[in-house]
Scaffold this active site. Structure first.
Site: not given
Ligand code: NDP
Length: 249
Positions: A16-17, A142, A155, A157, A159, A188
């Protein structure tokens, strides 16, 4: 150069985003039929449905929280009902928070790991009966996972684990003709930048731009391009890779 995905059936989580939305629209414009999901109702969902109507193809925007195993199973059941089979899966849905490790609560660790990693496990596993010979799985990782980022241990860990998942599945699923790769974005620029105070957005742009060889942040389209390449047959001998899309950090 346009990549052709004519008639391919693709599932993208979290469309959606942001980056997911960019991948969904780019895939639909390249001729794919797309199923995507979101968690929260709102204007983003409605405008995505409207934008997809402008493209040819059979698209479905469904509500499913990929942090919940039962929702993932339901999403794949609905995908099976609508498409019968799949040629591509993009595990994009992700969440992040910024918390000192010493204060990181267990439930926040679980939320971030469940959404970024466990969701990918379940989505891929439940997709397996649907995946055609020659299909492609793209896991959105990431660039920060390899670099390390303070306040984001949970986060990064999750990724970083995407890379192990991808390498192992590339070997396990390769004999079935299924490819598995990671796309690791740098910074991004998504709509999230529009919702921050202008000064903060400008500060973030300046800070991150000077870390890249190209001296700027990436756009959602610049991230979608490599994902479409990995879904397409142009990359049919590429598997187990991590493609950094980071402007040369
Ligand atoms: P956004 O927060 O802008 O968008 C996330 C999307 O995923 C939204 O559509 C959101 O829908 C959906 N989503 C989040 N949680 C869930 C859930 N539990 N179930 C279903 N859908 C969900 O994120 P970005 O576009 O910035 O990031 C996309 C991916 O790229 C993530 O995996 C992120 O970690 C990764 N990434 C992004 C970078 C960047 O610079 N933007 C850098 C490195 C990696 P809803 O609004 O309904 O929650």
């Amino acid at each position: 150069m346009e990549i052709a995905l004519q008639g391919k059936r693709v599932l993208v989580t979290g469309g959606s985003r942001g980056i997911g939305r960019g991948i969904v629209l780019a895939a639909a414009r390249a001729g794919a039929n797309v199923v995507t999901c979101y968690r929260q109702e709102g204007e983003a969902v409605e405008s995505l449905k409207a934008a997809l109507k402008e493209t040819s193809g059979d698209h479905h925007v469904l509500r499913a929280d990929v942090g919940e195993i039962a929702h993932v199973d339901q999403l794949l059941a609905e995908t099976k009902e609508r498409f019968g089979s799949l040629d591509g899966v993009v595990n994009n849905a992700g969440v992040i928070s910024h918390i000192p490790f010493a204060e990181l609560p267990a439930d926040e660790w679980s939320r971030v790991v469940d959404t970024n990693l466990t969701a990918a496990y379940r989505v891929i596993q439940q997709s397996l009966p649907l995946l055609n010979q020659g299909s492609s799985i793209v896991n959105i990782g990431s660039r920060g996972a390899a670099a390390g980022i303070p306040l984001r241990a949970h986060y990064t860990a999750a990724k970083a684990a995407m890379i192990g998942l991808t390498r192992s599945l590339a070997k396990e699923l390769g004999p079935r003709g299924i490819r598995v790769n990671v796309v690791a974005p740098g910074v991004i620029e998504t709509e999230a930048f529009d919702t921050m105070p202008a000064e903060r957005a400008a500060g973030l742009r300046a800070t991150y731009a000077q870390k890249t060889a190209l001296a700027r942040l990436g756009t959602v389209d610049e991230l979608a391009g490599p994902v479409l390449f990995l879904i397409s047959d142009l990359s049919r001998y590429v598997t187990g890779e991590t493609v950094n899309v980071d402007g040369g950090i």
